[in-house]
Design an enzyme around this catalytic site. Sequence first.
Site, mmCIF file in Angstrom:
data_model
loop_
_atom_site.group_PDB
_atom_site.id
_atom_site.type_symbol
_atom_site.label_atom_id
_atom_site.label_comp_id
_atom_site.label_asym_id
_atom_site.label_seq_id
_atom_site.Cartn_x
_atom_site.Cartn_y
_atom_site.Cartn_z
ATOM 1 N N LYS A 271 0.046 12.648 -4.465
ATOM 2 C CA LYS A 271 1.069 11.820 -3.687
ATOM 3 C C LYS A 271 2.416 11.751 -4.246
ATOM 4 O O LYS A 271 1.953 11.691 -5.935
ATOM 5 C CB LYS A 271 0.768 10.462 -3.224
ATOM 6 C CG LYS A 271 -0.180 10.033 -5.041
ATOM 7 C CD LYS A 271 -0.276 8.238 -4.096
ATOM 8 C CE LYS A 271 -0.568 7.128 -5.651
ATOM 9 N NZ LYS A 271 0.537 6.712 -6.041
ATOM 10 N N LYS A 300 -3.382 4.741 -8.509
ATOM 11 C CA LYS A 300 -2.290 5.424 -9.489
ATOM 12 C C LYS A 300 -0.957 4.682 -9.350
ATOM 13 O O LYS A 300 -0.336 4.105 -8.104
ATOM 14 C CB LYS A 300 -1.969 6.475 -8.988
ATOM 15 C CG LYS A 300 -4.195 6.980 -9.940
ATOM 16 C CD LYS A 300 -3.152 7.637 -11.275
ATOM 17 C CE LYS A 300 -4.583 7.767 -12.062
ATOM 18 N NZ LYS A 300 -5.568 7.041 -11.247
ATOM 19 N N ASP A 301 0.156 5.077 -9.982
ATOM 20 C CA ASP A 301 1.639 4.339 -10.195
ATOM 21 C C ASP A 301 2.262 4.910 -8.523
ATOM 22 O O ASP A 301 1.753 6.295 -7.998
ATOM 23 C CB ASP A 301 2.437 5.266 -11.061
ATOM 24 C CG ASP A 301 1.764 4.866 -12.089
ATOM 25 O OD1 ASP A 301 2.906 3.484 -12.579
ATOM 26 O OD2 ASP A 301 1.048 5.056 -12.826
ATOM 27 N N LYS A 302 2.815 4.351 -7.961
ATOM 28 C CA LYS A 302 3.963 4.534 -6.921
ATOM 29 C C LYS A 302 5.459 5.809 -7.001
ATOM 30 O O LYS A 302 5.025 5.918 -6.593
ATOM 31 C CB LYS A 302 4.680 3.239 -6.235
ATOM 32 C CG LYS A 302 5.397 3.916 -4.776
ATOM 33 C CD LYS A 302 5.558 2.185 -3.992
ATOM 34 C CE LYS A 302 6.387 2.455 -3.107
ATOM 35 N NZ LYS A 302 7.047 1.502 -2.329
#
Length: 662
Positions: A271, A300-302
């Site tokens: 993503k 998880k990080d954006k």
Amino acid sequence: MLPSLSHLTQHTGFRGTIKNSPSDFVVTEIPVPQHSVSDARAEPLQKPSEVPPERSSPWLQPPKKSRTEPTGPEGEPDPRTGPEGASALDSLLGKPTSELLDKFASDLKDAWDLESGGDAGPGGFSLGPVLDKKDRAGLHSAVRQKFPFLVTVTKGKEMIVEGNADYRELRQLVTEKETSDFFKFLDAKLENSTFSFEPDGDKEHRKVVHHFINRKFGKLLETKSFTVTDVNDQPKMSIMVRFREKNWSRKRSADGFQEKQDLYTAFTLQKENLETLEAIGFLAAELGVLPSDFSYTGIKDKKAVTYQPMVVKKVTPERLKEIASKMEKKGMRIHDIHSTCQHLRLGQLKGNHFDIIVRDLKHHSHDPSADLKERISEAMESVKTKGFINYYGPQRFGQGQNVQTDQIGLALLNEKMVKAVKLFFTPEDTDDPVNNAKRYFLQTEDAKGTLTMLPEFKVREKMLLRALNRYGVNHEGCTKGWLNIPHSMRIFYVHAYCSKIWNEAASYRLKIYGTKVVEGDLVLPNENDESVSLNDKVHVVTASEESANKYSINQVVLPMVGHSIKYPSNKVGQWYHERLSKDELQMCRFRVSPLQLNIPGCYRLIVKNVQNLSYFLEGSEKGIENEDNHLNESKVSLHVSFDLDPSCYATVCLREIMKCDF
């Protein structure tokens, strides 16, 4: 990042920018070998023709017409729903009591028809003492079959008949006949039977019905919408209900092995510029399953490109492949799709690997004449040797948002449900559909109108709003609204608050004691224990152990607040008590019963080490060095890669390396 956070090392550091683009920050999960979703032992993909017939029926064969009668294995009406129920009640209760029960049932239905809220109607009807266990079981069954809207409870030996609150709630959503037939189907519990509601062209209404069934009977039943033809031969959608396969005993196949009842599909989710929960919202909406049907090992990080294993329940690999191209438009790619036999658990990973590019390299303003190359080398070697403070990173709290997740968590812990909802719907300072919908809700408290304004992928917001539309924006309604979203999402906000307190505690601990291990500190004697929860492994340092320098700062842990942890017996422990009292929290209040939240607490190491750290500088030959053999700041980027243990933040490690706040 909060400005009060400390640094562990003494080097000077340097400036630079991270996350100029998602591709500058790539995160890849390091799976635990025996649990890797790409494990060679995973079940091979099945071709469509190889899908067992038990799996293709009834979901893969939509009904040709609506069926609202409970049916047996061959589609015949259930024999227990006939007039036998009435004669059974007469024989079990006697005619006079049976007639009084009829009157109670009639009065209750009349009261329900007349009132619009509350618990109107007679409270309960006593059938008197029923001593024989078989008679009680017979009465329970007979009452439910004749009066699906009633429930029977046993108090001592006395049997009481009351109105069924779930029945009453459903009859406000669908017809009386559908409600009655649904509860007869539910009571019959016939294996392989299904139940269908009447065709319904209102998508929002169907969602409300789906959610009611999942909320009330989700452990027992599952639902799906299918296209059917109504009485006018017009195509409409109908909701079909069936019992979950896991509720039936596992059958043995001819070769003696147990057939698998659950269907799991594993995949790797790539993503970009998406939150993990937001990505799951997109996938769930497209696949027609619940967000809770997805399992993963961590958030998880954006603002990054991330790769993480996931498992989804009740979806075939073929179905997941069908939506892959559509998901690419949302910033997701789906790789390595295959069948598996189990879900994933949070924390079930070895760690994360990071590949990061730092751009716009510069000296710190207070260090203008230093050699930037030397500053970078010095910083890398310092953190590689000494590690970094194991703070929770800014993304844990909603970096840059007007309302951070820890504020919502504190409101939930204080059981200020309406405040928590208002904080949840506080918009950002941008003009887009999501934030416009949030502004509208705060101005009007019109949950139904806000629902129509929100995009489909805003799963949490829509779940909450549906309950608020039904129950109102008051304490009770907001409580039910929070209960409407999955437990993992509710507790996410509370954990954010606990993480904020931990960060502050770590800063305080290092400020007053530094890196020396002192009496009263909590230590983890075995450094291989990454996260300790509620056990006796955490040791309180004694005065003699302090004098002997028995432990290092790498073994010191601080508690994540909760109801079952112990606190340091020095000034840090006192700090915890004073800090929590500022937020009106007491030590025993880390249970929020109305929201089914239980926060026992755990322990987290203050200092962590980075593994496999490497780096290089990239730029043209002339760009890297000028005639003074110093870096030309504007043309060079730093490529750094490293591994971190689970629950460690790369932004925190970079903060220690660069001595910058992001």
